[in-house]
Scaffold this motif. Sequence first.
Motif, PDB file in Angstrom:
ATOM      1  N   SER A 271      19.515 -67.615 -30.954  1.00  0.00           N
ATOM      2  CA  SER A 271      19.226 -66.273 -31.450  1.00  0.00           C
ATOM      3  C   SER A 271      19.700 -65.282 -30.392  1.00  0.00           C
ATOM      4  CB  SER A 271      17.726 -66.114 -31.689  1.00  0.00           C
ATOM      5  OG  SER A 271      17.418 -64.784 -32.042  1.00  0.00           O
ATOM      6  N   ALA A 272      20.503 -64.322 -30.805  1.00  0.00           N
ATOM      7  CA  ALA A 272      21.076 -63.387 -29.839  1.00  0.00           C
ATOM      8  C   ALA A 272      20.855 -61.954 -30.295  1.00  0.00           C
ATOM      9  CB  ALA A 272      22.568 -63.653 -29.675  1.00  0.00           C
ATOM     10  N   THR A 273      20.961 -61.059 -29.350  1.00  0.00           N
ATOM     11  CA  THR A 273      20.953 -59.624 -29.671  1.00  0.00           C
ATOM     12  C   THR A 273      22.256 -59.017 -29.157  1.00  0.00           C
ATOM     13  OG1 THR A 273      19.808 -59.024 -27.616  1.00  0.00           O
ATOM     14  CG2 THR A 273      18.444 -59.433 -29.557  1.00  0.00           C
ATOM     15  N   VAL A 274      22.770 -58.083 -29.939  1.00  0.00           N
ATOM     16  CA  VAL A 274      23.979 -57.379 -29.541  1.00  0.00           C
ATOM     17  C   VAL A 274      23.756 -55.879 -29.704  1.00  0.00           C
ATOM     18  CG1 VAL A 274      25.520 -59.286 -30.122  1.00  0.00           C
ATOM     19  CG2 VAL A 274      25.025 -57.516 -31.829  1.00  0.00           C
ATOM     20  N   LEU A 275      24.463 -55.119 -28.875  1.00  0.00           N
ATOM     21  CA  LEU A 275      24.450 -53.669 -29.002  1.00  0.00           C
ATOM     22  C   LEU A 275      25.682 -53.263 -29.797  1.00  0.00           C
ATOM     23  CD1 LEU A 275      23.053 -50.996 -28.132  1.00  0.00           C
ATOM     24  CD2 LEU A 275      24.593 -50.964 -26.163  1.00  0.00           C
ATOM     25  N   ARG A 276      25.448 -52.604 -30.927  1.00  0.00           N
ATOM     26  CA  ARG A 276      26.531 -52.169 -31.803  1.00  0.00           C
ATOM     27  C   ARG A 276      26.424 -50.657 -31.956  1.00  0.00           C
ATOM     28  NH1 ARG A 276      26.568 -55.427 -37.079  1.00  0.00           N
ATOM     29  NH2 ARG A 276      27.245 -57.025 -35.589  1.00  0.00           N
ATOM     30  N   GLY A 277      27.281 -49.950 -31.209  1.00  0.00           N
ATOM     31  CA  GLY A 277      27.126 -48.500 -31.179  1.00  0.00           C
ATOM     32  C   GLY A 277      25.836 -48.154 -30.458  1.00  0.00           C
ATOM     33  N   LYS A 278      24.926 -47.489 -31.161  1.00  0.00           N
ATOM     34  CA  LYS A 278      23.627 -47.146 -30.570  1.00  0.00           C
ATOM     35  C   LYS A 278      22.509 -48.036 -31.094  1.00  0.00           C
ATOM     36  CE  LYS A 278      24.778 -42.270 -29.781  1.00  0.00           C
ATOM     37  NZ  LYS A 278      24.405 -40.854 -30.043  1.00  0.00           N
ATOM     38  N   GLU A 279      22.873 -49.024 -31.958  1.00  0.00           N
ATOM     39  CA  GLU A 279      21.861 -49.896 -32.580  1.00  0.00           C
ATOM     40  C   GLU A 279      21.857 -51.283 -31.958  1.00  0.00           C
ATOM     41  OE1 GLU A 279      21.307 -48.569 -37.114  1.00  0.00           O
ATOM     42  OE2 GLU A 279      23.279 -49.421 -36.705  1.00  0.00           O
ATOM     43  N   THR A 280      20.680 -51.896 -31.925  1.00  0.00           N
ATOM     44  CA  THR A 280      20.548 -53.281 -31.463  1.00  0.00           C
ATOM     45  C   THR A 280      20.399 -54.180 -32.685  1.00  0.00           C
ATOM     46  OG1 THR A 280      19.501 -52.617 -29.388  1.00  0.00           O
ATOM     47  CG2 THR A 280      19.145 -54.880 -30.106  1.00  0.00           C
ATOM     48  N   LYS A 281      21.214 -55.224 -32.776  1.00  0.00           N
ATOM     49  CA  LYS A 281      21.215 -56.134 -33.920  1.00  0.00           C
ATOM     50  C   LYS A 281      20.812 -57.538 -33.464  1.00  0.00           C
ATOM     51  CE  LYS A 281      23.090 -53.140 -36.858  1.00  0.00           C
ATOM     52  NZ  LYS A 281      22.427 -52.688 -38.103  1.00  0.00           N
ATOM     53  N   ASN A 282      20.015 -58.207 -34.270  1.00  0.00           N
ATOM     54  CA  ASN A 282      19.645 -59.601 -34.025  1.00  0.00           C
ATOM     55  C   ASN A 282      20.520 -60.495 -34.897  1.00  0.00           C
ATOM     56  OD1 ASN A 282      17.404 -59.010 -32.268  1.00  0.00           O
ATOM     57  ND2 ASN A 282      16.284 -58.340 -34.081  1.00  0.00           N
ATOM     58  N   ILE A 283      21.224 -61.439 -34.273  1.00  0.00           N
ATOM     59  CA  ILE A 283      22.089 -62.334 -35.031  1.00  0.00           C
ATOM     60  C   ILE A 283      21.974 -63.756 -34.480  1.00  0.00           C
ATOM     61  CG2 ILE A 283      23.759 -60.544 -35.673  1.00  0.00           C
ATOM     62  CD1 ILE A 283      25.542 -61.460 -33.443  1.00  0.00           C
ATOM     63  N   ASP A 284      22.285 -64.721 -35.356  1.00  0.00           N
ATOM     64  CA  ASP A 284      22.318 -66.123 -34.934  1.00  0.00           C
ATOM     65  C   ASP A 284      23.756 -66.502 -34.573  1.00  0.00           C
ATOM     66  OD1 ASP A 284      19.603 -66.493 -35.374  1.00  0.00           O
ATOM     67  OD2 ASP A 284      19.919 -66.955 -37.506  1.00  0.00           O
ATOM     68  N   LEU A 285      23.917 -67.209 -33.456  1.00  0.00           N
ATOM     69  CA  LEU A 285      25.237 -67.605 -32.985  1.00  0.00           C
ATOM     70  C   LEU A 285      25.265 -69.091 -32.684  1.00  0.00           C
ATOM     71  CD1 LEU A 285      26.004 -64.649 -30.525  1.00  0.00           C
ATOM     72  CD2 LEU A 285      26.937 -64.961 -32.834  1.00  0.00           C
ATOM     73  N   GLN A 286      26.448 -69.682 -32.814  1.00  0.00           N
ATOM     74  CA  GLN A 286      26.656 -71.087 -32.486  1.00  0.00           C
ATOM     75  C   GLN A 286      27.411 -71.180 -31.160  1.00  0.00           C
ATOM     76  OE1 GLN A 286      25.661 -74.018 -34.132  1.00  0.00           O
ATOM     77  NE2 GLN A 286      26.422 -74.962 -32.250  1.00  0.00           N
ATOM     78  N   ILE A 287      26.850 -71.927 -30.225  1.00  0.00           N
ATOM     79  CA  ILE A 287      27.515 -72.138 -28.933  1.00  0.00           C
ATOM     80  C   ILE A 287      28.362 -73.396 -29.035  1.00  0.00           C
ATOM     81  CG2 ILE A 287      27.199 -72.310 -26.438  1.00  0.00           C
ATOM     82  CD1 ILE A 287      25.991 -69.807 -27.668  1.00  0.00           C
ATOM     83  N   THR A 288      29.593 -73.345 -28.546  1.00  0.00           N
ATOM     84  CA  THR A 288      30.468 -74.517 -28.587  1.00  0.00           C
ATOM     85  C   THR A 288      30.040 -75.542 -27.541  1.00  0.00           C
ATOM     86  OG1 THR A 288      32.043 -73.696 -26.952  1.00  0.00           O
ATOM     87  CG2 THR A 288      32.371 -72.976 -29.235  1.00  0.00           C
ATOM     88  N   GLU A 289      30.629 -76.721 -27.623  1.00  0.00           N
ATOM     89  CA  GLU A 289      30.338 -77.776 -26.657  1.00  0.00           C
ATOM     90  C   GLU A 289      30.799 -77.387 -25.245  1.00  0.00           C
ATOM     91  OE1 GLU A 289      28.574 -80.441 -27.097  1.00  0.00           O
ATOM     92  OE2 GLU A 289      28.305 -80.122 -29.257  1.00  0.00           O
ATOM     93  N   LYS A 290      31.669 -76.411 -25.150  1.00  0.00           N
ATOM     94  CA  LYS A 290      32.137 -75.943 -23.842  1.00  0.00           C
ATOM     95  C   LYS A 290      31.281 -74.808 -23.291  1.00  0.00           C
ATOM     96  CE  LYS A 290      37.007 -77.158 -24.572  1.00  0.00           C
ATOM     97  NZ  LYS A 290      38.404 -76.638 -24.634  1.00  0.00           N
ATOM     98  N   GLY A 291      30.278 -74.401 -24.072  1.00  0.00           N
ATOM     99  CA  GLY A 291      29.399 -73.317 -23.616  1.00  0.00           C
ATOM    100  C   GLY A 291      29.999 -71.941 -23.821  1.00  0.00           C
ATOM    101  N   THR A 292      30.782 -71.785 -24.896  1.00  0.00           N
ATOM    102  CA  THR A 292      31.410 -70.489 -25.204  1.00  0.00           C
ATOM    103  C   THR A 292      31.056 -70.069 -26.630  1.00  0.00           C
ATOM    104  OG1 THR A 292      33.457 -71.430 -26.072  1.00  0.00           O
ATOM    105  CG2 THR A 292      33.321 -71.074 -23.677  1.00  0.00           C
TER     106      THR A 292
END
Length: 450
Positions: A271-292
């Motif tokens: 579970s990650a948060t990103v700053l998009r413009g002036k808003e904070t968004k909560n999104i789910d992300l997949q981490i690769t086996e290389k940690g990227t």
Amino acid sequence: MEILIRASQFILSLSLLIVLHELGHFIPAKLFKTRVEKFYLFFDYKFSILKKKVGETVYGIGWIPLGGYVKIAGMIDESMDKEQLKQPIQPWEFRAKPAWQRLIIMLGGVFVNFVLGIFIYIMLMWAYGEQFLPNENVKDGVWVQDSLAVNLGLQTGDKILSVDGESVKQFSSLSLEFVNGDKYQIERNGQIIDKKIPTNFISQLMDRGKDAGPFLYPRYPFTIGKISDDSPNVDSKLKVKDILTSVNGESIKYYDEAKTILGKYKGQKVSATVLRGKETKNIDLQITEKGTLGVVFTTVTFKNLEKLGYYQLANNKYSFGEAIPAGLNKAWETLTNYVKQLKKIFNPSTGAYKGLGGFKAIMDIFPNTWSWQAFWEITALLSIMLGFMNLLPIPALDGGHVVFTLWEMITGKKPGDKFLEYAQVTGFIILVALLLFANGNDLYRWIKTL
């Protein structure tokens, strides 16, 4: 088109500097009633592109773009007019004038170069002011990801306090300070550490190539520049220009921190948060086996970093009165930095001679889009450099003539015409050798890029 814009700026700047430098010789010569036979932009061996005689002086443009000259009657100069020197001395000739007048005539070009550089810097300060990232405002230290910075003994998070005992004002000038310096001081985890700059640092810097960019950066946020087609997050809610601010509740301020945190969750969904413009968004992300994340990182402009609250920029505006000391200080900094670089060049162990460049290297300083601010900044720099170079005690340069004239004023003995003739030839050979070496460096660097 880009090369034409660069070349146009280069030719305009060079022509302006040459004409004004020679005018610095021409005006005092005329004031002291010394005959000036020729005033030329570029050299006119065998023929001229353009010429016109006005009064006793021929004004023209030569076809060899290696400088320019004024031919003053009765003076041993680059024209090597021996026949004139065989004739009886005439009152309008340079050699007939008292030593103090000849000294002023010879120093005129250098004087104009320095005054021009100072004047341009003053006007730039008045018109544009200064906007930069103060080094002291990089409070969380530098980002080290270049092998050259690693070899210097730097680590991400180090705060660079000083170089050669002098604090660094602008972050963008760090590279130049390391080029000119011998030692530096950092703060690491609250501890003050003194380190030496390797003697061959400049050689290492040159070996990276001109397109390698700076070796030190401020720390940047993790900003998404592109989502790769094969990224596991290509269909996620992640967007270009998003700034990653946390992963599984772990706060992320800088890109280098993100790499470490992402490495903890290889192959996992987070579970990650990103700053998009002036808003904070909560999104789910997949981490690769290389940690990227399967994305391409991009940097952010200093102005945007300031808006995001990462760094505070200095934005100095000057009245005309305030611009005068600011311009003088800028000109002095330019001169002292150039002198430091020359010292490094004459020390073979530094490898600084690798950076010596000719006409192409100078042209490459200019931007590939037309910018009057950049044009005048570079012209001021070149004017200061040209002034100092001409002061070097090499016979074919103004500095050589100045040395001989001062010797005459101190001892009362004037060097003989034959001696001055041989000295002029020797100086000319030295200058041609330097010119060939500098432009040879340009050619070598160009061949390496093929």
